[in-house]
Design a protein around this motif. Structure first.
Motif, mmCIF file in Angstrom:
data_model
loop_
_atom_site.group_PDB
_atom_site.id
_atom_site.type_symbol
_atom_site.label_atom_id
_atom_site.label_comp_id
_atom_site.label_asym_id
_atom_site.label_seq_id
_atom_site.Cartn_x
_atom_site.Cartn_y
_atom_site.Cartn_z
ATOM 1 N N LYS A 13 0.828 -1.206 0.000
ATOM 2 C CA LYS A 13 0.000 0.000 0.000
ATOM 3 C C LYS A 13 0.864 1.257 0.000
ATOM 4 C CE LYS A 13 -4.134 1.478 -0.304
ATOM 5 N NZ LYS A 13 -4.758 1.301 -1.614
ATOM 6 N N LYS A 14 1.958 1.217 0.770
ATOM 7 C CA LYS A 14 2.842 2.388 0.860
ATOM 8 C C LYS A 14 3.467 2.707 -0.502
ATOM 9 C CE LYS A 14 5.447 5.429 3.085
ATOM 10 N NZ LYS A 14 4.928 6.542 3.868
ATOM 11 N N VAL A 15 3.920 1.650 -1.204
ATOM 12 C CA VAL A 15 4.627 1.874 -2.471
ATOM 13 C C VAL A 15 3.659 2.193 -3.610
ATOM 14 C CG1 VAL A 15 6.112 0.795 -4.219
ATOM 15 C CG2 VAL A 15 6.587 0.438 -1.793
ATOM 16 N N LEU A 16 2.538 1.477 -3.660
ATOM 17 C CA LEU A 16 1.662 1.599 -4.840
ATOM 18 C C LEU A 16 0.469 2.524 -4.624
ATOM 19 C CD1 LEU A 16 1.842 -2.128 -5.982
ATOM 20 C CD2 LEU A 16 3.030 -0.184 -6.981
ATOM 21 N N GLY A 17 0.216 2.864 -3.356
ATOM 22 C CA GLY A 17 -0.841 3.840 -3.075
ATOM 23 C C GLY A 17 -2.192 3.476 -3.650
ATOM 24 N N ALA A 18 -2.862 4.487 -4.215
ATOM 25 C CA ALA A 18 -4.239 4.306 -4.680
ATOM 26 C C ALA A 18 -4.343 3.505 -5.981
ATOM 27 C CB ALA A 18 -4.889 5.675 -4.863
ATOM 28 N N GLN A 19 -3.204 3.222 -6.628
ATOM 29 C CA GLN A 19 -3.271 2.465 -7.904
ATOM 30 C C GLN A 19 -3.847 1.073 -7.717
ATOM 31 O OE1 GLN A 19 0.359 2.735 -10.532
ATOM 32 N NE2 GLN A 19 1.195 3.398 -8.570
ATOM 33 N N ILE A 20 -3.609 0.503 -6.536
ATOM 34 C CA ILE A 20 -4.158 -0.844 -6.325
ATOM 35 C C ILE A 20 -4.951 -0.892 -5.032
ATOM 36 C CG2 ILE A 20 -2.378 -2.176 -7.586
ATOM 37 C CD1 ILE A 20 -1.405 -2.901 -4.625
ATOM 38 N N GLU A 21 -5.911 -1.781 -5.061
ATOM 39 C CA GLU A 21 -6.703 -2.081 -3.868
ATOM 40 C C GLU A 21 -5.994 -3.229 -3.167
ATOM 41 O OE1 GLU A 21 -11.208 -3.213 -3.413
ATOM 42 O OE2 GLU A 21 -10.751 -2.670 -5.498
ATOM 43 N N VAL A 22 -5.889 -3.163 -1.850
ATOM 44 C CA VAL A 22 -5.306 -4.285 -1.102
ATOM 45 C C VAL A 22 -6.325 -4.741 -0.065
ATOM 46 C CG1 VAL A 22 -3.410 -5.058 0.399
ATOM 47 C CG2 VAL A 22 -2.947 -3.369 -1.395
ATOM 48 N N GLU A 23 -6.676 -6.016 -0.130
ATOM 49 C CA GLU A 23 -7.603 -6.581 0.863
ATOM 50 C C GLU A 23 -6.937 -7.772 1.534
ATOM 51 O OE1 GLU A 23 -12.255 -8.119 1.355
ATOM 52 O OE2 GLU A 23 -11.580 -7.319 -0.570
ATOM 53 N N LEU A 24 -6.987 -7.788 2.871
ATOM 54 C CA LEU A 24 -6.383 -8.891 3.621
ATOM 55 C C LEU A 24 -7.477 -9.654 4.358
ATOM 56 C CD1 LEU A 24 -3.132 -8.880 5.673
ATOM 57 C CD2 LEU A 24 -5.217 -9.684 6.767
ATOM 58 N N VAL A 25 -7.449 -10.968 4.211
ATOM 59 C CA VAL A 25 -8.437 -11.819 4.872
ATOM 60 C C VAL A 25 -7.747 -12.587 5.981
ATOM 61 C CG1 VAL A 25 -10.120 -13.678 4.540
ATOM 62 C CG2 VAL A 25 -9.519 -12.203 2.620
ATOM 63 N N GLU A 26 -8.261 -12.455 7.185
ATOM 64 C CA GLU A 26 -7.699 -13.254 8.286
ATOM 65 C C GLU A 26 -8.805 -13.596 9.265
ATOM 66 O OE1 GLU A 26 -4.837 -11.320 10.848
ATOM 67 O OE2 GLU A 26 -6.032 -9.491 10.988
ATOM 68 N N SER A 27 -8.527 -14.566 10.124
ATOM 69 C CA SER A 27 -9.523 -14.949 11.106
ATOM 70 C C SER A 27 -8.908 -14.913 12.497
ATOM 71 C CB SER A 27 -10.026 -16.359 10.807
ATOM 72 O OG SER A 27 -10.733 -16.829 11.922
ATOM 73 N N GLU A 28 -9.644 -14.314 13.417
ATOM 74 C CA GLU A 28 -9.185 -14.285 14.812
ATOM 75 C C GLU A 28 -9.105 -15.711 15.373
ATOM 76 O OE1 GLU A 28 -8.132 -11.669 16.284
ATOM 77 O OE2 GLU A 28 -9.116 -9.926 15.386
ATOM 78 N N ASP A 29 -9.866 -16.637 14.753
ATOM 79 C CA ASP A 29 -9.911 -18.020 15.264
ATOM 80 C C ASP A 29 -8.668 -18.826 14.915
ATOM 81 O OD1 ASP A 29 -12.396 -17.311 16.067
ATOM 82 O OD2 ASP A 29 -13.469 -18.355 14.456
ATOM 83 N N ILE A 30 -7.912 -18.353 13.913
ATOM 84 C CA ILE A 30 -6.727 -19.124 13.507
ATOM 85 C C ILE A 30 -5.508 -18.500 14.171
ATOM 86 C CG2 ILE A 30 -5.250 -19.809 11.559
ATOM 87 C CD1 ILE A 30 -7.801 -19.808 9.830
ATOM 88 N N GLY A 31 -4.826 -19.264 14.986
ATOM 89 C CA GLY A 31 -3.652 -18.737 15.692
ATOM 90 C C GLY A 31 -2.509 -18.510 14.721
ATOM 91 N N ILE A 32 -1.603 -17.633 15.108
ATOM 92 C CA ILE A 32 -0.396 -17.442 14.283
ATOM 93 C C ILE A 32 0.787 -18.058 15.020
ATOM 94 C CG2 ILE A 32 -1.172 -15.398 13.023
ATOM 95 C CD1 ILE A 32 0.374 -13.695 15.053
ATOM 96 N N VAL A 33 1.803 -18.457 14.284
ATOM 97 C CA VAL A 33 2.971 -19.093 14.912
ATOM 98 C C VAL A 33 3.585 -18.121 15.909
ATOM 99 C CG1 VAL A 33 5.255 -20.095 14.528
ATOM 100 C CG2 VAL A 33 3.372 -20.667 13.006
ATOM 101 N N GLY A 34 3.834 -16.877 15.466
ATOM 102 C CA GLY A 34 4.219 -15.799 16.381
ATOM 103 C C GLY A 34 5.382 -16.094 17.310
ATOM 104 N N VAL A 35 6.404 -16.795 16.830
ATOM 105 C CA VAL A 35 7.559 -17.047 17.686
ATOM 106 C C VAL A 35 8.709 -16.130 17.297
ATOM 107 C CG1 VAL A 35 9.286 -18.752 18.394
ATOM 108 C CG2 VAL A 35 6.901 -19.416 18.202
ATOM 109 N N GLY A 36 8.804 -15.799 15.999
ATOM 110 C CA GLY A 36 9.932 -15.008 15.509
ATOM 111 C C GLY A 36 10.085 -13.709 16.273
#
Length: 496
Positions: free
Chosen positions: A25-48
């Motif tokens: 989004k920072k680099v391409l700005g309004a030229q592209i739409e960015v949509e992210l799909v995630e679920s609170e129910d799915i845990g992330i590895v989150g160790v790094g």
């Protein structure tokens, strides 16, 4: 048929998803739409929790204030990794982010140091490394100097789940759309096999032109849907399990990560401002979960604050990181154990590479091929760097270490070891994220001693050379007077 790229859909959040969303989004700005799909129910590895210095460039480009970032992620400064017991039990060395010494002429600093050492100089290579000198004292401060001799590259330790949240906030402010939901079906074009939409459990359909797979080791798009194969590297790196646990913070926060080898693997210790991250990495072939659990719990500095979590993995990478209209970023593209803190960097470099080659009027095969070739070399050089730590060891206390020493290794790594052992030089790879100084420190730390040094190091008379080296060592110590204890630096810096 070319299809202009107007919308990018990111499947999965976590560190990978939000790093991709924020930079696209920072680099391409309004030229592209960015949509992210995630679920609170799915845990992330989150160790790094540990990184390498290029993370600074990433944060700066996004316009992130370093103080806000450190506050929001409970971050600390990282100058190095301390490797304990890797060559033999009871010995340690540092792999710092610095480059020891200074530029002294035609050949690299280590050649002058090797010659002087043979003539009685009683200083280790690390005595010429400012990062090391600060690690030894547990100190840090900002150095306001353009003089390369005072260069002190650093990275961070931080809570990656908090970093993901921090980037989510930035991304949403910048116009990234976040959709909550679980992906149920993936729709493809019958003719091209390209993915056309993600269908969520609640029936929502998310259409896109380019898809980024950040679904972690499940690799829903790349492997499950497109059937891209996984290249298994467990014959080189047999560790397939990790147990992770968080503990109370240690009363003094070291400005480095600790990597402590044991007879069948290694443990990590990562200091944050609110707690410590700990874990043990091992192979089921040599150690079972109960023994690993026991080993981990017996070797903690502070009290546990949550339950031990198990993470299973298979070292390797997808044979392609970009296939059709899907780019795999993060764990969906491969896994390398966290020995050199490269997982967050691999996310960063994948997003940067995608942006450099971003298709505007449609996806071209030549661009996909270039992306995949660069990714492959980058993954393989990190893999080789990790193998180096295991392979060049002198431990005799277990089959694990003996087998690692005796196994055959990739030819590119063997060449690097041979060249260094014979003439003290490094072989450069274009997409290697580790600089010569990193290879040098690990090779020397693991006990490799070159047979010879470069003849250019014979040119200065020995007394002049010894004197020059003493002056460099003294110069490296100059900033130490202005350094603060790491905790004091953080307190002072973050209250300003």
């Amino acid at each position: 048929m070319h299809h202009p790229i107007k919308k990018v859909v990111i499947a999965g959040g976590g560190t990978a998803g939000w790093m991709a969303a924020s930079l696209l989004k920072k680099v391409l700005g309004a030229q592209i739409e960015v949509e992210l799909v995630e679920s609170e129910d799915i845990g992330i590895v989150g160790v790094g929790e540990a990184t390498i210095p290029p993370i600074q460039t990433f944060n700066q480009f996004l316009g992130i204030d370093e103080k806000d970032f450190l506050r929001e992620t409970n971050g600390t400064i990282k100058l190095a990794i301390k490797f304990e017991n890797w060559r033999v039990d009871g010995e340690s060395y540092f792999h710092t982010f610095g480059a020891p010494g200074a530029n002294m002429g035609f050949c690299n600093f280590q050649h002058y140091w090797m010659r002087a050492s043979q003539q009685g100089l009683n200083k280790s290579l690390w005595d010429f490394d400012l990062n090391y000198l600060c690690c030894k004292d547990g100190t840090f401060n900002k150095i306001n100097s353009q003089n390369p001799i005072f260069d002190m590259p650093y990275a961070y330790h931080f809570d990656s789940a908090l970093y993901g949240r921090f980037l989510r906030k930035l991304s949403e402010q910048a116009g990234v759309k976040r959709t909550e939901g679980i992906i149920d079906k993936i729709q493809q074009c019958e003719k091209s096999g390209h993915i056309t939409a993600l269908k969520l459990k609640d029936g929502t359909e998310i259409l896109g032109d380019l898809f980024v797979d950040c679904t972690g080791t499940r690799a829903l798009l790349m492997q499950k849907t497109l059937g891209v194969k996984y290249e298994d590297w467990s014959h080189y790196l047999p560790a397939d399990s990790a147990l992770a646990v968080q503990t109370e913070r240690h009363e003094t926060t070291a400005p480095y990560t600790r990597s402590i080898a044991h007879d069948k693997g290694w443990q990590w210790r990562i200091p944050l401002t609110h707690r410590n991250g700990n874990g043990i990495v091992f192979s089921q072939q040599y150690m079972n979960d109960d023994d690993a659990h026991q080993r981990l719990v017996n070797n903690l500095d502070t009290k546990m604050v949550n339950d031990v979590r198990k993470i299973s993995f298979n070292t390797g990478r997808t044979t392609e990181q970009w296939h059709k209209n899907v780019v795999a970023i993060g764990l969906s593209s491969g896994f390398l154990e966290p020995l050199e803190s490269t997982s967050i960097h691999l996310i960063q470099s994948a997003v940067v590479r995608l942006l450099k080659l971003f298709p505007h009027q449609g996806i071209e095969q030549s661009v996909i091929d270039l992306y995949n070739e660069e990714s492959k070399v980058e993954y393989e050089t990190i893999r080789d760097f990790i193998i180096l730590h295991y392979h060049v060891n002198e431990r005799t206390d277990s089959d694990f270490w003996i087998n690692m020493r005796e196994m055959s290794i990739p030819s590119r790594l063997q060449n690097k070891i041979d060249v260094f052992s014979q003439v003290g030089n490094m072989l450069n790879d274009q997409h290697d994220i580790f600089r010569d100084a990193s290879w040098l420190q690990v090779m020397l730390g693991q006990g490799l001693t070159p047979k010879d040094y470069h003849p250019a190091a014979n040119v200065p008379p020995i007394d002049q050379l010894q004197q020059a080296l003493e002056q460099i060592a003294e110069a490296k110590k100059q900033p130490l007077a202005k350094m603060l204890a790491h905790d004091e630096f953080l307190k002072h810096y973050l209250s300003a």
